[in-house]
Design an enzyme around this catalytic site. Sequence first.
Site, PDB file in Angstrom:
ATOM      1  N   ASP A 190     -17.580-101.664  10.390  1.00  0.00           N
ATOM      2  CA  ASP A 190     -18.845-101.619   9.668  1.00  0.00           C
ATOM      3  C   ASP A 190     -19.866-102.555  10.327  1.00  0.00           C
ATOM      4  OD1 ASP A 190     -20.143-100.601   7.135  1.00  0.00           O
ATOM      5  OD2 ASP A 190     -20.363-102.758   6.805  1.00  0.00           O
ATOM      6  N   GLU A 245     -19.673 -98.382  13.817  1.00  0.00           N
ATOM      7  CA  GLU A 245     -20.673 -97.825  12.901  1.00  0.00           C
ATOM      8  C   GLU A 245     -21.940 -98.661  13.060  1.00  0.00           C
ATOM      9  OE1 GLU A 245     -22.645 -97.572   8.733  1.00  0.00           O
ATOM     10  OE2 GLU A 245     -21.722 -99.307   9.690  1.00  0.00           O
TER      11      GLU A 245
END
Length: 694
Positions: free
Chosen positions: A416, A445
């Site tokens: 993330d 990401e």
Amino acid sequence: MAAQRASASAGLRSPAQIPLRPAAETITRAGLSAGRIPLFDPRPHVPQGYPAKAFVGEAVPFDVVSFREGHDRIGVHLRLADPQGAETLHDMTPLEDGTDRWRATVALDAAGTWQYRFESFADDFATWAHAADVKAVAGVDVPVMCALGARLLAAAVKEKDRPAAELRTLRASATALRRAESAADAQALRAVAVDPALAAAFAARPIASVGSVTDWMPLRVERERAGVGAWYEFFPRSEGAVRRKDGSVKSGTFRSAAKRLPGVAGMGFDVIYLVPIHPIGTTNRKGRNNTLTAEPGDPGSPYAIGSAEGGHDAIHAELGTEKDLRAFVRAAAKEGLEVALDLALQASPDHPWVDTHPEWFTTLPDGSIAYAENPPKKYQDIYPLNFDNDPAGIYAEMLRVVLHWVGLGVKIFRVDNPHTKPLQFWEWLIGEVNAQHPEVIFLAEAFTRPAVMRALAAVGFQQSYSYFTWRNTKAELEEFLTSVSHETSDYMRPNLFVNTHDILTEYLQFGGRAAYRIRACIAATAAPVWGVYAGYELIENVARPGSEENIDNEKYEYKFRDWEGAEQNGESLAPLLRRLNEIRRAHPALGQLRNFAAHWSDDDAVLVYSKHLDAAFTTTGAADTIIVVANLDPHSVRETTVHLDTRIWGVEPGHSYQVEDLLTGAEWTWTDHNYVRLDAFAEPVHILKVKERP
């Protein structure tokens, strides 16, 4: 060893592996960088000197620019060394497009670090043969060319590595040239100059007077899943969740979530991706739809990691235990699925690190800890980490956390927001993990600036989210897909997610069922890695007002879905997703990234592209070609003409061939110019297989 398969672009001679021979003698001069036969702009290439990347079975194009002064002929070889050091030599062919670029495409069949280099040489026989052919036709310098040719052949006869049959051919040709010299026989000279047997002998074992070599360059070959796969994201707490009579919700668990695995595998997915599974903080917990106040029973965002129960190495008590996670991983493996875990390096205000390692956070002048922001978004329930106050300590802890989950069977991590952490940290962490566990895969990401995304890929991330979700027009998609397939494919592999729990684009919000079909078809065929977030098959397209994310977002509440009922009622796209993944598995051309080719249509709303794989790289021995024609307008019927460069799959312009629509079964006879009609409300996309020609 390198796979004994190679191909070049359409219309070019296929390079073949050739016997190992020493590199051509290199002549250098002090202070000069250019070799005697220059070698420039080698590819694969990664900025800043990082290793290029490939995956097992990938057809990798190796390119280099090489030339020499004047009109003399040259040759170029690719020399490969596999992870065990065994070398192979591969012939390279010129692209014949005026760029002086040479290419050999090779499939690498073993994981590990390979080495490659390029070797150029003066091709003395090819130079003589060309001149002899021209002069024999013109009747010029025939005795001189015969003498030069005989001398070349005599030198070749002295080489010990030539087969006996070849030596007999060389001696016979040398004798013929000596006779032709005395008789000034132009016809006999030309017969030797154009003899295909001689050309083949010298192509395999060239005579090279001078040449150059590059330095060895590294190529990191990773397991196939690093470059090929279909991902499915879900929240395990929603799978099997039960609403009680009093309105409260009993969370799903790993054991209840495992019941969904056959359905996911049945749609043909390879990776089941779990959002964070750790304890969730209560301080500043977000409520439904990202409200600042949580109501009793609101589960909170799984990205607000950490509570009194534990932090990044702990499992939320409502999901189960480490034993339950191991059982989930085993159940997934039984269904042919790998488990990917979200790695979100941030903390809730209740995380144990806040007390034990306050130096890992940023303290404001008033003594409070700064919470996360991505203006205009604010995440009051999350503290970002500070990697500069105690780099040694925090680096070591992050490595420990990752290895903890690897020890529990997790070999893939979706990371993330990696762009909010130091690039140096990721280079170190991924290097340390892969040194111990080369099979571990990291997906970045990072929806951020192109330079940052590319840098993350260069330093080690095996896969990357991309701008695909926001590329919706024909021009946007042509530019984007060409870029990721060719400009950055030496090190950056896009994972074409059609949606995420954070992303619901306007195209999906307002395009209806057709938009969902169109985007899935493109994502599944344009790149070898793609993904969906649970609910895509149910066309969950209502956004929270003013945002690009779903209303009643699953990050902040439980979701209850009837997967089987929706499919039985014809309200699910699961059959389409299943068919797309079946097509992907049946067609190896779709398992490659670097073979994307954009074509043309007369309609700005109709996208056309192909994926071709030469027969040398397929297990069937037959070439594989897929043509995709997509109506990008989800609100209309489009009729147009598409224009194809059929030479890519070996069909000359104007010639016909058969295609089969793999979604409908329809068949047509096509050429390089074809009429299409695509109805957004019925079949907005053709996925066409080029059938083998008799």
